[in-house]
Design a protein around this motif. Structure first.
Motif, PDB file in Angstrom:
ATOM      1  N   PHE A 105      21.246  25.903  13.414  1.00  0.00           N
ATOM      2  CA  PHE A 105      20.934  26.297  14.786  1.00  0.00           C
ATOM      3  C   PHE A 105      20.100  25.234  15.489  1.00  0.00           C
ATOM      4  CE2 PHE A 105      21.778  30.323  12.733  1.00  0.00           C
ATOM      5  CZ  PHE A 105      22.385  31.092  13.714  1.00  0.00           C
ATOM      6  N   ASP A 106      20.504  24.900  16.709  1.00  0.00           N
ATOM      7  CA  ASP A 106      19.609  24.194  17.614  1.00  0.00           C
ATOM      8  C   ASP A 106      18.464  25.152  17.944  1.00  0.00           C
ATOM      9  OD1 ASP A 106      18.770  22.210  19.582  1.00  0.00           O
ATOM     10  OD2 ASP A 106      19.531  23.615  21.075  1.00  0.00           O
ATOM     11  N   LEU A 107      17.335  24.622  18.412  1.00  0.00           N
ATOM     12  CA  LEU A 107      16.187  25.490  18.711  1.00  0.00           C
ATOM     13  C   LEU A 107      16.122  25.842  20.200  1.00  0.00           C
ATOM     14  CD1 LEU A 107      12.597  24.975  17.232  1.00  0.00           C
ATOM     15  CD2 LEU A 107      13.070  26.210  19.340  1.00  0.00           C
ATOM     16  N   ASP A 108      15.820  24.837  21.040  1.00  0.00           N
ATOM     17  CA  ASP A 108      15.655  25.084  22.478  1.00  0.00           C
ATOM     18  C   ASP A 108      16.982  25.502  23.109  1.00  0.00           C
ATOM     19  OD1 ASP A 108      12.902  24.136  22.512  1.00  0.00           O
ATOM     20  OD2 ASP A 108      13.731  22.131  22.279  1.00  0.00           O
ATOM     21  N   GLY A 109      17.012  26.691  23.693  1.00  0.00           N
ATOM     22  CA  GLY A 109      18.214  27.140  24.378  1.00  0.00           C
ATOM     23  C   GLY A 109      19.248  27.775  23.476  1.00  0.00           C
TER      24      GLY A 109
ATOM     25  N   ASN B 108      14.172  30.772  24.060  1.00  0.00           N
ATOM     26  CA  ASN B 108      13.974  30.309  25.432  1.00  0.00           C
ATOM     27  C   ASN B 108      12.596  29.661  25.478  1.00  0.00           C
ATOM     28  OD1 ASN B 108      13.627  29.822  28.113  1.00  0.00           O
ATOM     29  ND2 ASN B 108      13.897  31.929  28.790  1.00  0.00           N
ATOM     30  N   THR B 109      12.582  28.358  25.391  1.00  0.00           N
ATOM     31  CA  THR B 109      11.333  27.594  25.344  1.00  0.00           C
ATOM     32  C   THR B 109      10.999  26.960  26.689  1.00  0.00           C
ATOM     33  OG1 THR B 109      12.636  25.727  24.539  1.00  0.00           O
ATOM     34  CG2 THR B 109      11.509  27.059  22.875  1.00  0.00           C
ATOM     35  N   SER B 110      11.778  27.275  27.711  1.00  0.00           N
ATOM     36  CA  SER B 110      11.635  26.575  28.993  1.00  0.00           C
ATOM     37  C   SER B 110      10.259  26.716  29.640  1.00  0.00           C
ATOM     38  CB  SER B 110      12.722  27.014  29.975  1.00  0.00           C
ATOM     39  OG  SER B 110      12.667  28.395  30.245  1.00  0.00           O
ATOM     40  N   PRO B 111       9.598  27.890  29.629  1.00  0.00           N
ATOM     41  CA  PRO B 111       8.299  27.966  30.307  1.00  0.00           C
ATOM     42  C   PRO B 111       7.288  26.957  29.766  1.00  0.00           C
ATOM     43  CG  PRO B 111       9.118  30.167  29.850  1.00  0.00           C
ATOM     44  CD  PRO B 111      10.009  29.220  29.110  1.00  0.00           C
TER      45      PRO B 111
ATOM     46  N   LEU C 110      23.659  30.181   4.187  1.00  0.00           N
ATOM     47  CA  LEU C 110      22.457  29.367   4.290  1.00  0.00           C
ATOM     48  C   LEU C 110      22.216  29.110   5.775  1.00  0.00           C
ATOM     49  CD1 LEU C 110      22.949  26.631   1.531  1.00  0.00           C
ATOM     50  CD2 LEU C 110      21.140  28.361   1.590  1.00  0.00           C
ATOM     51  N   LEU C 111      20.962  29.174   6.202  1.00  0.00           N
ATOM     52  CA  LEU C 111      20.623  28.953   7.604  1.00  0.00           C
ATOM     53  C   LEU C 111      19.639  27.796   7.714  1.00  0.00           C
ATOM     54  CD1 LEU C 111      20.055  32.661   8.764  1.00  0.00           C
ATOM     55  CD2 LEU C 111      22.194  31.359   8.702  1.00  0.00           C
ATOM     56  N   ALA C 112      19.760  27.035   8.796  1.00  0.00           N
ATOM     57  CA  ALA C 112      18.873  25.894   9.006  1.00  0.00           C
ATOM     58  C   ALA C 112      18.660  25.677  10.497  1.00  0.00           C
ATOM     59  CB  ALA C 112      19.460  24.635   8.371  1.00  0.00           C
ATOM     60  N   VAL C 113      17.621  24.915  10.807  1.00  0.00           N
ATOM     61  CA  VAL C 113      17.347  24.480  12.177  1.00  0.00           C
ATOM     62  C   VAL C 113      17.536  22.971  12.240  1.00  0.00           C
ATOM     63  CG1 VAL C 113      15.613  24.270  14.002  1.00  0.00           C
ATOM     64  CG2 VAL C 113      15.692  26.339  12.592  1.00  0.00           C
ATOM     65  N   GLY C 114      18.271  22.512  13.254  1.00  0.00           N
ATOM     66  CA  GLY C 114      18.429  21.085  13.518  1.00  0.00           C
ATOM     67  C   GLY C 114      18.179  20.850  14.993  1.00  0.00           C
ATOM     68  N   THR C 115      17.047  20.238  15.332  1.00  0.00           N
ATOM     69  CA  THR C 115      16.619  20.146  16.723  1.00  0.00           C
ATOM     70  C   THR C 115      16.101  18.754  17.063  1.00  0.00           C
ATOM     71  OG1 THR C 115      14.986  20.990  18.335  1.00  0.00           O
ATOM     72  CG2 THR C 115      14.347  21.043  16.021  1.00  0.00           C
ATOM     73  N   LEU C 116      16.231  18.373  18.325  1.00  0.00           N
ATOM     74  CA  LEU C 116      15.651  17.117  18.797  1.00  0.00           C
ATOM     75  C   LEU C 116      14.176  17.275  19.158  1.00  0.00           C
ATOM     76  CD1 LEU C 116      18.641  15.688  20.847  1.00  0.00           C
ATOM     77  CD2 LEU C 116      17.530  14.581  18.903  1.00  0.00           C
ATOM     78  N   LYS C 117      13.648  18.484  19.000  1.00  0.00           N
ATOM     79  CA  LYS C 117      12.204  18.682  19.106  1.00  0.00           C
ATOM     80  C   LYS C 117      11.546  18.026  17.889  1.00  0.00           C
ATOM     81  CE  LYS C 117      10.894  22.768  20.480  1.00  0.00           C
ATOM     82  NZ  LYS C 117      10.392  22.415  21.819  1.00  0.00           N
ATOM     83  N   HIS C 118      10.329  17.506  18.063  1.00  0.00           N
ATOM     84  CA  HIS C 118       9.642  16.872  16.944  1.00  0.00           C
ATOM     85  C   HIS C 118       9.562  17.833  15.760  1.00  0.00           C
ATOM     86  CE1 HIS C 118       5.955  15.409  14.757  1.00  0.00           C
ATOM     87  NE2 HIS C 118       6.756  14.368  14.725  1.00  0.00           N
ATOM     88  N   GLU C 119       9.828  17.314  14.574  1.00  0.00           N
ATOM     89  CA  GLU C 119       9.993  18.166  13.395  1.00  0.00           C
ATOM     90  C   GLU C 119       8.757  19.020  13.090  1.00  0.00           C
ATOM     91  OE1 GLU C 119      12.484  16.797  10.126  1.00  0.00           O
ATOM     92  OE2 GLU C 119      10.726  17.038   8.837  1.00  0.00           O
TER      93      GLU C 119
ATOM     94  N   ILE D  26      25.338  25.362  15.815  1.00  0.00           N
ATOM     95  CA  ILE D  26      25.329  26.230  16.988  1.00  0.00           C
ATOM     96  C   ILE D  26      24.382  25.608  18.009  1.00  0.00           C
ATOM     97  CG2 ILE D  26      25.121  28.610  17.794  1.00  0.00           C
ATOM     98  CD1 ILE D  26      26.915  28.242  15.283  1.00  0.00           C
ATOM     99  N   GLY D  27      24.868  25.349  19.236  1.00  0.00           N
ATOM    100  CA  GLY D  27      24.005  24.698  20.212  1.00  0.00           C
ATOM    101  C   GLY D  27      24.455  24.911  21.641  1.00  0.00           C
ATOM    102  N   ASP D  28      23.591  24.480  22.568  1.00  0.00           N
ATOM    103  CA  ASP D  28      23.815  24.794  23.983  1.00  0.00           C
ATOM    104  C   ASP D  28      24.020  23.576  24.869  1.00  0.00           C
ATOM    105  OD1 ASP D  28      20.981  24.142  23.628  1.00  0.00           O
ATOM    106  OD2 ASP D  28      20.731  24.793  25.704  1.00  0.00           O
TER     107      ASP D  28
END
Length: 215
Positions: A8-12, A16-19, A104-113, A164-166
Motif C-alpha cells: 500500500f501507498d500511504l498518502d492518499g 488522508n494526510t493532506s491537512p 502479506l501486507l506492506a507499506v511502500g511510500t515516498l514519505k521518509h521511511e 495499491i496507489g493513487d
C-alpha cells in the motif's frame, strides 16, 4: 489473479494526510519569507512526488531554496503534521480481512521511511504490516526502488505482488519494479471515475472493493 503480497501507498491510499502536509508545507514557505498557498488544487500537487519535486511543482520554488524548504518542512511535519491525518473509511477492516485471508501486507511510500514508520505506529496500523519502506533522507530513492526494498525484505517475487496507489508515481513505480498495480480514485492523484489505463489492473473507489477484487 492471486497474489502473496499487497503493498500500500500511504498518502492518499491508506490515509488522508493532506491537512498535515498542506499546513507543514505552507509553514515551511512562510519561514522562507514566502506567501503560503491557499488553493487546494495547487496544494494537492505536493502529494505524490519526491519532496524536492513537491516544492517545485506547488510553489515554483527556486533550486537554491529547496534544501532549506525541505528542512523546514521536515521539522514542522515531524513535530505536528504527521499527527494531523486520518485513515480512510474501511481501511482498518480491509487490512484486517486481507491479513486474515493470508496475504502479506506492506507499506511502500515516498514519505521518509522513519516518518512512515512513526505514523503507522501512532495510528496503530503497524501490526498489519510485515514491511514498512519509504524514502531516504536525500530523496534519491524512486517508488520502484522502495517497492523493490519491500520485495527484498519479504523475499517475494514481483509477479506475486500488487501495489495499491493513487498517483501516476505509483503506477510508474509498479511498472518499473515489475509488480502489478491497482489504482484508487478516492485519494489525491487519480480523479473520481478514473477509468483503467495501461498498467492498471483495476480502479477502486473504496478500500472495501479491494477485498472483492483480491478474493
Amino acid at each position: 489473479m492471486k497474489f502473496k503480497l499487497v503493498i500500500f501507498d500511504l498518502d492518499g491510499t491508506l490515509m488522508n494526510t493532506s491537512p498535515g502536509i498542506f499546513d507543514s508545507a505552507n509553514k515551511a514557505m512562510v519561514q522562507l519569507g514566502r506567501q503560503p498557498e491557499s488553493d487546494v488544487k495547487q496544494l494537492s500537487k505536493f502529494i505524490g512526488p519526491p519532496i524536492i519535486q513537491c516544492f517545485k511543482n506547488t510553489y515554483n520554488l527556486e533550486d537554491e531554496f529547496i534544501e532549506q524548504a525541505v528542512a523546514n518542512y521536515r521539522v514542522e511535519y515531524s513535530l505536528h503534521g504527521q499527527y494531523n491525518a486520518v485513515a480512510y473509511p474501511q481501511i482498518i477492516e480491509t487490512l484486517a480481512q486481507l491479513k486474515e485471508r493470508g496475504y502479506l501486507l506492506a507499506v511502500g511510500t515516498l514519505k521518509h521511511e522513519e516518518l512512515a514508520t512513526n505514523m503507522m505506529q501512532y495510528f496503530e496500523l503497524a501490526p498489519f504490516f510485515s514491511s514498512i519502506r519509504g524514502a531516504d533522507m536525500g530523496s534519491k530513492l524512486t517508488k520502484a526502488d522502495i517497492v523493490k526494498n519491500v520485495l527484498s525484505d519479504l523475499k517475494i517475487d514481483p509477479s506475486d505482488a500488487v501495489l495499491i496507489g493513487d498517483t501516476t508515481h505509483d503506477l510508474i513505480g509498479a511498472k518499473d519494479s515489475g509488480v502489478k498495480f491497482v489504482a484508487v480514485d478516492y485519494g489525491f492523484g487519480f480523479p473520481r471515475g478514473q477509468q483503467p489505463i495501461e498498467g492498471m489492473l483495476k480502479v477502486i473507489s473504496s478500500p472495501g472493493e479491494l477485498l472483492t477484487f483480491l478474493g
